[in-house]
Motif scaffolding. Sequence first.
Motif, PDB file in Angstrom:
ATOM      1  N   VAL A  21       0.829  -1.204   0.000  1.00 17.89           N
ATOM      2  CA  VAL A  21       0.000   0.000   0.000  1.00 17.89           C
ATOM      3  C   VAL A  21       0.863   1.252   0.000  1.00 17.89           C
ATOM      4  CG1 VAL A  21      -1.685   1.309   1.352  1.00 17.89           C
ATOM      5  CG2 VAL A  21      -1.944  -1.153   1.082  1.00 17.89           C
ATOM      6  N   VAL A  22       1.995   1.211   0.687  1.00 19.69           N
ATOM      7  CA  VAL A  22       2.874   2.375   0.770  1.00 19.69           C
ATOM      8  C   VAL A  22       3.333   2.786  -0.618  1.00 19.69           C
ATOM      9  CG1 VAL A  22       5.046   3.240   1.686  1.00 19.69           C
ATOM     10  CG2 VAL A  22       3.650   1.729   3.066  1.00 19.69           C
ATOM     11  N   HIS A  23       3.765   1.830  -1.425  1.00 18.65           N
ATOM     12  CA  HIS A  23       4.250   2.139  -2.761  1.00 18.65           C
ATOM     13  C   HIS A  23       3.111   2.642  -3.656  1.00 18.65           C
ATOM     14  CE1 HIS A  23       8.181   0.693  -1.828  1.00 18.65           C
ATOM     15  NE2 HIS A  23       7.713  -0.472  -1.464  1.00 18.65           N
ATOM     16  N   ALA A  24       1.935   2.069  -3.499  1.00 17.53           N
ATOM     17  CA  ALA A  24       0.799   2.495  -4.318  1.00 17.53           C
ATOM     18  C   ALA A  24       0.400   3.923  -3.964  1.00 17.53           C
ATOM     19  CB  ALA A  24      -0.376   1.550  -4.113  1.00 17.53           C
ATOM     20  N   ALA A  25       0.460   4.283  -2.700  1.00 17.21           N
ATOM     21  CA  ALA A  25       0.085   5.626  -2.269  1.00 17.21           C
ATOM     22  C   ALA A  25       1.087   6.659  -2.771  1.00 17.21           C
ATOM     23  CB  ALA A  25      -0.019   5.675  -0.752  1.00 17.21           C
ATOM     24  N   GLN A  26       2.353   6.289  -2.866  1.00 15.20           N
ATOM     25  CA  GLN A  26       3.380   7.221  -3.327  1.00 15.20           C
ATOM     26  C   GLN A  26       3.304   7.440  -4.835  1.00 15.20           C
ATOM     27  OE1 GLN A  26       6.985   5.448  -1.910  1.00 15.20           O
ATOM     28  NE2 GLN A  26       6.796   6.350   0.119  1.00 15.20           N
ATOM     29  N   ARG A  27       2.658   6.541  -5.556  1.00 22.19           N
ATOM     30  CA  ARG A  27       2.577   6.635  -7.010  1.00 22.19           C
ATOM     31  C   ARG A  27       1.282   7.282  -7.473  1.00 22.19           C
ATOM     32  NH1 ARG A  27       4.108   1.094  -7.344  1.00 22.19           N
ATOM     33  NH2 ARG A  27       1.917   0.663  -7.621  1.00 22.19           N
ATOM     34  N   LYS A  28       0.611   7.996  -6.607  1.00 26.45           N
ATOM     35  CA  LYS A  28      -0.678   8.583  -6.981  1.00 26.45           C
ATOM     36  C   LYS A  28      -0.537   9.384  -8.274  1.00 26.45           C
ATOM     37  CE  LYS A  28      -2.796   8.947  -2.479  1.00 26.45           C
ATOM     38  NZ  LYS A  28      -3.233   9.816  -1.412  1.00 26.45           N
ATOM     39  N   ALA A  29      -1.459   9.163  -9.161  1.00 22.18           N
ATOM     40  CA  ALA A  29      -1.399   9.836 -10.458  1.00 22.18           C
ATOM     41  C   ALA A  29      -1.703  11.313 -10.294  1.00 22.18           C
ATOM     42  CB  ALA A  29      -2.385   9.188 -11.419  1.00 22.18           C
ATOM     43  N   GLY A  30      -0.996  12.103 -11.053  1.00 21.06           N
ATOM     44  CA  GLY A  30      -1.218  13.537 -11.012  1.00 21.06           C
ATOM     45  C   GLY A  30      -1.252  14.084 -12.422  1.00 21.06           C
ATOM     46  N   SER A  31      -1.144  15.364 -12.529  1.00 19.36           N
ATOM     47  CA  SER A  31      -1.161  16.028 -13.822  1.00 19.36           C
ATOM     48  C   SER A  31       0.111  15.669 -14.577  1.00 19.36           C
ATOM     49  CB  SER A  31      -1.237  17.529 -13.626  1.00 19.36           C
ATOM     50  OG  SER A  31      -1.173  18.185 -14.849  1.00 19.36           O
ATOM     51  N   HIS A  32      -0.029  15.419 -15.880  1.00 20.31           N
ATOM     52  CA  HIS A  32       1.123  15.027 -16.682  1.00 20.31           C
ATOM     53  C   HIS A  32       1.657  16.178 -17.506  1.00 20.31           C
ATOM     54  CE1 HIS A  32       1.013  10.775 -15.755  1.00 20.31           C
ATOM     55  NE2 HIS A  32      -0.286  10.861 -15.783  1.00 20.31           N
ATOM     56  N   ARG A  33       1.460  17.377 -17.035  1.00 21.77           N
ATOM     57  CA  ARG A  33       2.003  18.521 -17.750  1.00 21.77           C
ATOM     58  C   ARG A  33       2.781  19.401 -16.781  1.00 21.77           C
ATOM     59  NH1 ARG A  33      -2.411  22.966 -18.532  1.00 21.77           N
ATOM     60  NH2 ARG A  33      -3.395  22.813 -16.520  1.00 21.77           N
ATOM     61  N   LYS A  34       3.595  20.290 -17.350  1.00 22.57           N
ATOM     62  CA  LYS A  34       4.444  21.138 -16.527  1.00 22.57           C
ATOM     63  C   LYS A  34       3.601  22.194 -15.820  1.00 22.57           C
ATOM     64  CE  LYS A  34       8.642  20.808 -19.268  1.00 22.57           C
ATOM     65  NZ  LYS A  34       9.660  21.556 -19.983  1.00 22.57           N
ATOM     66  N   PRO A  35       3.997  22.595 -14.629  1.00 17.68           N
ATOM     67  CA  PRO A  35       3.288  23.677 -13.952  1.00 17.68           C
ATOM     68  C   PRO A  35       3.461  24.995 -14.714  1.00 17.68           C
ATOM     69  CG  PRO A  35       4.838  22.607 -12.460  1.00 17.68           C
ATOM     70  CD  PRO A  35       5.034  22.018 -13.813  1.00 17.68           C
ATOM     71  N   GLN A  36       2.588  25.934 -14.459  1.00 18.15           N
ATOM     72  CA  GLN A  36       2.610  27.210 -15.165  1.00 18.15           C
ATOM     73  C   GLN A  36       3.935  27.938 -14.934  1.00 18.15           C
ATOM     74  OE1 GLN A  36       0.153  27.875 -17.252  1.00 18.15           O
ATOM     75  NE2 GLN A  36       1.140  29.716 -17.959  1.00 18.15           N
ATOM     76  N   ALA A  37       4.478  27.849 -13.728  1.00 15.80           N
ATOM     77  CA  ALA A  37       5.750  28.522 -13.419  1.00 15.80           C
ATOM     78  C   ALA A  37       6.889  27.951 -14.266  1.00 15.80           C
ATOM     79  CB  ALA A  37       6.070  28.386 -11.947  1.00 15.80           C
ATOM     80  N   ALA A  38       6.886  26.649 -14.483  1.00 19.95           N
ATOM     81  CA  ALA A  38       7.935  26.028 -15.295  1.00 19.95           C
ATOM     82  C   ALA A  38       7.823  26.465 -16.747  1.00 19.95           C
ATOM     83  CB  ALA A  38       7.839  24.510 -15.189  1.00 19.95           C
ATOM     84  N   LEU A  39       6.595  26.601 -17.233  1.00 21.06           N
ATOM     85  CA  LEU A  39       6.403  27.061 -18.607  1.00 21.06           C
ATOM     86  C   LEU A  39       6.884  28.505 -18.771  1.00 21.06           C
ATOM     87  CD1 LEU A  39       2.866  25.554 -19.291  1.00 21.06           C
ATOM     88  CD2 LEU A  39       5.059  24.727 -20.144  1.00 21.06           C
TER      89      LEU A  39
END
Length: 54
Positions: A21-39
């Motif tokens: 469960v620990v590994h699954a929780a750390q791999r939570k899916a998120g946005s696959h694009r760069k943040p606005q600040a990085a752009l």
Amino acid sequence: MSSARKVKIKLKASKPRNPLVVHAAQRKAGSHRKPQAALRREEKMALKKQLHES
């Protein structure tokens, strides 16, 4: 001279956690694009590079 007393603390053993469960929780899916600040930073660096070259 006072004598030092050793105090033993007993901790209640907790239930073992599921290691998968620990590994699954750390791999939570998120946005696959760069943040606005990085752009913004990338655009700013590209502009500086263009100005420096010309």
